[in-house]
Design a protein around this motif. Structure first.
Motif, short mmCIF file in Angstrom:
data_model
loop_
_atom_site.label_atom_id
_atom_site.label_comp_id
_atom_site.label_asym_id
_atom_site.label_seq_id
_atom_site.Cartn_x
_atom_site.Cartn_y
_atom_site.Cartn_z
N GLY A 126 2.08 9.53 -5.82
CA GLY A 126 2.30 10.89 -5.32
C GLY A 126 1.26 11.32 -4.30
O GLY A 126 0.94 12.50 -4.19
N MET A 127 0.74 10.37 -3.53
CA MET A 127 -0.35 10.65 -2.59
C MET A 127 0.04 10.39 -1.14
O MET A 127 -0.83 10.20 -0.28
CB MET A 127 -1.57 9.82 -2.97
CG MET A 127 -2.05 10.04 -4.39
SD MET A 127 -3.42 8.97 -4.83
CE MET A 127 -4.76 10.05 -4.33
N PHE B 226 0.83 -1.21 0.00
CA PHE B 226 0.00 0.00 0.00
C PHE B 226 0.87 1.26 0.00
O PHE B 226 0.67 2.15 -0.82
CB PHE B 226 -0.93 -0.01 1.22
CG PHE B 226 -1.90 1.13 1.26
CD1 PHE B 226 -3.11 1.04 0.59
CD2 PHE B 226 -1.61 2.28 1.96
CE1 PHE B 226 -4.02 2.09 0.62
CE2 PHE B 226 -2.51 3.34 2.00
CZ PHE B 226 -3.72 3.25 1.33
N ASN B 227 1.84 1.32 0.90
CA ASN B 227 2.71 2.50 0.98
C ASN B 227 3.47 2.73 -0.31
O ASN B 227 3.64 3.88 -0.74
CB ASN B 227 3.67 2.38 2.16
CG ASN B 227 2.99 2.63 3.49
OD1 ASN B 227 1.98 3.33 3.56
ND2 ASN B 227 3.53 2.06 4.54
N HIS C 114 -12.66 11.18 -3.62
CA HIS C 114 -12.35 12.16 -4.68
C HIS C 114 -10.93 12.71 -4.54
O HIS C 114 -10.71 13.92 -4.47
CB HIS C 114 -13.37 13.30 -4.67
CG HIS C 114 -14.79 12.85 -4.65
ND1 HIS C 114 -15.39 12.24 -5.74
CD2 HIS C 114 -15.72 12.83 -3.67
CE1 HIS C 114 -16.63 11.91 -5.44
NE2 HIS C 114 -16.87 12.25 -4.18
N LEU C 115 -9.98 11.79 -4.50
CA LEU C 115 -8.58 12.16 -4.29
C LEU C 115 -7.85 12.36 -5.61
O LEU C 115 -8.18 11.76 -6.62
CB LEU C 115 -7.86 11.06 -3.50
CG LEU C 115 -8.44 10.75 -2.13
CD1 LEU C 115 -7.73 9.56 -1.52
CD2 LEU C 115 -8.35 11.96 -1.21
N TYR C 116 -6.85 13.22 -5.55
CA TYR C 116 -5.99 13.49 -6.70
C TYR C 116 -4.56 13.55 -6.24
O TYR C 116 -4.26 13.97 -5.14
CB TYR C 116 -6.37 14.83 -7.35
CG TYR C 116 -7.82 14.90 -7.75
CD1 TYR C 116 -8.25 14.35 -8.95
CD2 TYR C 116 -8.77 15.48 -6.91
CE1 TYR C 116 -9.58 14.38 -9.32
CE2 TYR C 116 -10.10 15.53 -7.28
CZ TYR C 116 -10.50 14.97 -8.47
OH TYR C 116 -11.82 15.00 -8.83
N ALA C 117 -3.66 13.16 -7.13
CA ALA C 117 -2.22 13.20 -6.81
C ALA C 117 -1.74 14.63 -6.78
O ALA C 117 -2.28 15.51 -7.37
CB ALA C 117 -1.44 12.40 -7.84
#
Length: 161
Positions: free
Chosen positions: A30-31, A22-23, A158-161
């Motif tokens: 880039g999150m 996961f990491n 609703h995530l973005y890098a």
């Protein structure tokens, strides 16, 4: 920040490998600033121990950094982590019993493979009593499950890098 906890029995095989996968995927995307990830076990068998040497060997093969010591799930985990993922039914039952005992009865606990179409309700097998091939098998299972889980998190939040 979204907090994720991966849980197996002893916290030296499956859950630290899931944490490392996961990491790694979060870093590639880039999150890193958007997630906190850890792993723990439902038992106290391996508190303070390094991951199993076969886990270490598998992680090295796939260039996954492992910086972990075994620990047991505790009361604050149910408060601190939005997502708690069990590797199998046995640990799912243990976690569901713990959450009630600790006063977090409404907390949803997931099975690791519930995010993979066609694998819902299936366990990540425990490789502890087998050879290195079992660790390769769980790497493949966890790699796909983590991909699907991360995609679900990105869509849901609703995530973005």
């Amino acid at each position: 920040m979204i907090r994720v906890l991966f849980v197996c029995l002893g916290n030296i095989c499956r859950s630290p490998l899931a944490e490392a996968i996961f990491n790694s995927k979060v870093k590639v995307a880039g999150m890193e600033a958007q997630f906190k990830c850890d792993s723990a076990g439902t038992s106290d068998f391996h508190i303070g121990e390094l991951p199993d040497e076969r886990t270490v060997k598998c992680a090295e093969k796939y260039k996954l950094p492992l910086n972990h010591r075994g620990r047991q799930v505790n009361r604050t985990d149910f408060r601190d982590f939005e997502y708690i993922l069990a590797m199998d039914d046995h640990n799912l039952r243990n976690l569901n019993n713990m959450k009630v005992r600790y006063g977090f009865g409404e907390k949803e606990i997931y099975l690791m493979r519930d995010f993979v179409t066609g694998s819902q309700g299936m366990s990540v097998p425990d490789p502890y009593y087998g050879g290195q091939e079992g660790f390769e098998e769980i790497y493949t299972i966890l790699d796909e499950a983590v991909d699907r889980f991360l995609a679900q998190l990105i869509a849901t939040h609703h995530l973005y890098a």
